[in-house]
Every structure is written in structure tokens, then in C-alpha cells.
Design an enzyme around this catalytic site. Structure first.
Site, PDB file in Angstrom:
ATOM      1  N   LYS A 139       0.815  -1.213   0.000  1.00 48.78           N
ATOM      2  CA  LYS A 139       0.000   0.000   0.000  1.00 48.78           C
ATOM      3  C   LYS A 139       0.855   1.273   0.000  1.00 48.78           C
ATOM      4  O   LYS A 139       2.071   1.209   0.238  1.00 48.78           O
ATOM      5  CB  LYS A 139      -0.942  -0.046   1.211  1.00 48.78           C
ATOM      6  CG  LYS A 139      -1.946  -1.214   1.154  1.00 48.78           C
ATOM      7  CD  LYS A 139      -2.989  -1.105   2.258  1.00 48.78           C
ATOM      8  CE  LYS A 139      -3.981  -2.264   2.182  1.00 48.78           C
ATOM      9  NZ  LYS A 139      -5.090  -2.095   3.166  1.00 48.78           N
TER      10      LYS A 139
ATOM     11  N   TYR B 251     -12.240  -2.725  -4.163  1.00 45.07           N
ATOM     12  CA  TYR B 251     -12.766  -2.919  -2.811  1.00 45.07           C
ATOM     13  C   TYR B 251     -14.296  -2.883  -2.769  1.00 45.07           C
ATOM     14  O   TYR B 251     -14.883  -2.585  -1.727  1.00 45.07           O
ATOM     15  CB  TYR B 251     -12.192  -1.864  -1.868  1.00 45.07           C
ATOM     16  CG  TYR B 251     -10.782  -2.149  -1.396  1.00 45.07           C
ATOM     17  CD1 TYR B 251     -10.492  -3.284  -0.637  1.00 45.07           C
ATOM     18  CD2 TYR B 251      -9.731  -1.272  -1.681  1.00 45.07           C
ATOM     19  CE1 TYR B 251      -9.213  -3.548  -0.177  1.00 45.07           C
ATOM     20  CE2 TYR B 251      -8.445  -1.524  -1.223  1.00 45.07           C
ATOM     21  CZ  TYR B 251      -8.187  -2.658  -0.471  1.00 45.07           C
ATOM     22  OH  TYR B 251      -6.918  -2.917  -0.010  1.00 45.07           O
TER      23      TYR B 251
ATOM     24  N   ASN C 279      -2.082   0.186   6.602  1.00 47.89           N
ATOM     25  CA  ASN C 279      -1.627  -1.086   7.178  1.00 47.89           C
ATOM     26  C   ASN C 279      -0.696  -1.868   6.247  1.00 47.89           C
ATOM     27  O   ASN C 279      -0.625  -3.090   6.314  1.00 47.89           O
ATOM     28  CB  ASN C 279      -2.821  -1.926   7.657  1.00 47.89           C
ATOM     29  CG  ASN C 279      -3.695  -2.424   6.532  1.00 47.89           C
ATOM     30  OD1 ASN C 279      -3.576  -1.964   5.400  1.00 47.89           O
ATOM     31  ND2 ASN C 279      -4.564  -3.378   6.828  1.00 47.89           N
TER      32      ASN C 279
ATOM     33  N   HIS D 226      -2.092  -5.514   1.488  1.00 48.04           N
ATOM     34  CA  HIS D 226      -3.349  -6.234   1.322  1.00 48.04           C
ATOM     35  C   HIS D 226      -3.014  -7.631   0.817  1.00 48.04           C
ATOM     36  O   HIS D 226      -2.054  -7.808   0.075  1.00 48.04           O
ATOM     37  CB  HIS D 226      -4.248  -5.535   0.282  1.00 48.04           C
ATOM     38  CG  HIS D 226      -5.379  -6.405  -0.187  1.00 48.04           C
ATOM     39  ND1 HIS D 226      -6.550  -6.528   0.520  1.00 48.04           N
ATOM     40  CD2 HIS D 226      -5.492  -7.244  -1.254  1.00 48.04           C
ATOM     41  CE1 HIS D 226      -7.339  -7.393  -0.101  1.00 48.04           C
ATOM     42  NE2 HIS D 226      -6.723  -7.843  -1.175  1.00 48.04           N
TER      43      HIS D 226
ATOM     44  N   GLU E 211      -9.307 -11.130  -7.739  1.00 52.26           N
ATOM     45  CA  GLU E 211      -8.382 -10.006  -7.540  1.00 52.26           C
ATOM     46  C   GLU E 211      -7.204 -10.068  -8.515  1.00 52.26           C
ATOM     47  O   GLU E 211      -6.761  -9.033  -9.016  1.00 52.26           O
ATOM     48  CB  GLU E 211      -7.893  -9.991  -6.092  1.00 52.26           C
ATOM     49  CG  GLU E 211      -8.988  -9.613  -5.109  1.00 52.26           C
ATOM     50  CD  GLU E 211      -8.536  -9.576  -3.652  1.00 52.26           C
ATOM     51  OE1 GLU E 211      -9.365  -9.245  -2.798  1.00 52.26           O
ATOM     52  OE2 GLU E 211      -7.346  -9.876  -3.368  1.00 52.26           O
TER      53      GLU E 211
END
Ligand code: CMP
Length: 140
Positions: A10, A50, A113, A116, A127
């Protein structure tokens, strides 16, 4: 079984310049990068990716964070790749992530965070196809 999973480093972790350190953890765990690209997601792409979280209260913040800077996207392949990657990442909330996991070592908050990873075989397939359509996955 040999599986594939979709991984995203990220914007927070890309900005910290730890792509290589995270890749080293994938490699040490026997996960092979079989597709990869650095990308700056549009709001539309992040929202589509998402989409399952569309109704969640954190959706807007999630899309805004994921479009705040470039991300490194990869498909990882290996024995039990989906669970293996989730073990490497640690809990979604870095405050709850086990010591030595990617999120414990590199993440700041539940939004920022660091990584993913797909949560199941079905989502992994969807995905991977989302970011690497066609034949842009190279197993050897
Ligand atoms: P990720 O695995 O990318 O999937 C959805 C993301 O939403 C998640 O990591 C978190 O970064 C973010 N998020 C923010 N708040 C929450 C929450 N309360 N529960 C789950 N995910 C959250």
C-alpha cells in the site's frame, strides 16, 4: 496445493521505501512473484477493487488512502500461498498483529496497514484477474 494470491504493498509502505524488504519476506517464505506492477490507482479502480466493502463505514477512507500514492501490486505463487501470505502480513489492525509480521513491523494504523492480501481462493482469482487480465502472469 500450489496457489496464487493477490498482494498489494500500500501507499504507506511504498512511501517508506520498503518494497524490497517486503519482497524478501515473500521470497524467504517460498512465495514467488509471478506478476507485478507499480501503479497509481484511480478512485474508480480502488472503488471497484474494494467493492465488497462498499457499504462499510471505512469505505471512503479506504479508497482515499489507496489513491494517495503509488502501490506495488503482485501475484504470489506457492504452496498454500493465500494463508502463507496472510500469516506473513499479520492482523489487519497493526496493533493486533503478531511480532515479526509485515504489519507489526511496517504499518501505522488499520488504514495505513502496509499490505493487502486475498482472503480466500475465490477472491484471489477475482483479484488477480482484476489487476492482471489476460496472460500477464508468468509462472516460470
Ligand atoms: P485490506 O486487507 O486491504 O482490506 C480492506 C481494508 O480496509 C483493510 O485492509 C484495512 O486497511 C481497511 N480498514 C479500515 N477499517 C477497517 C475495519 N474496521 N475492518 C477491516 N478493514 C478496515
Amino acid at each position: 496445493a500450489i496457489e496464487r494470491t493477490l498482494s498489494i504493498i500500500k501507499p504507506d509502505a511504498v512511501a517508506k521505501n520498503v518494497i524490497g524488504q517486503i519482497y524478501a519476506r515473500f521470497e524467504a517464505a517460498g512465495l514467488k512473484v509471478v506478476a507485478a506492477k507499480l501503479a497509481y490507482l484511480s478512485e474508480r479502480e480502488a472503488g471497484e477493487f474494494y467493492a465488497v466493502h462498499k457499504e462499510r463505514p471505512f469505505f471512503k477512507d479506504l479508497v482515499s488512502f489507496m489513491t494517495s500514492g503509488p502501490v506495488m501490486i503482485q501475484a504470489l505463487e506457492g504452496e498454500g500461498a493465500i494463508l502463507k501470505n496472510r500469516d506473513l502480513m499479520g492482523a489487519t489492525d497493526p496493533k493486533k498483529a503478531a511480532p515479526g509480521t509485515i504489519r507489526a513491523d511496517f504499518a501505522e494504523s488499520i488504514d495505513a496497514n502496509a499490505v493487502h492480501g486475498s482472503d480466500a481462493a475465490e477472491t484471489a482469482a477475482v483479484e488477480i484477474a482484476f489487476f492482471f487480465p489476460g496472460m500477464n502472469v508468468y509462472s516460470r
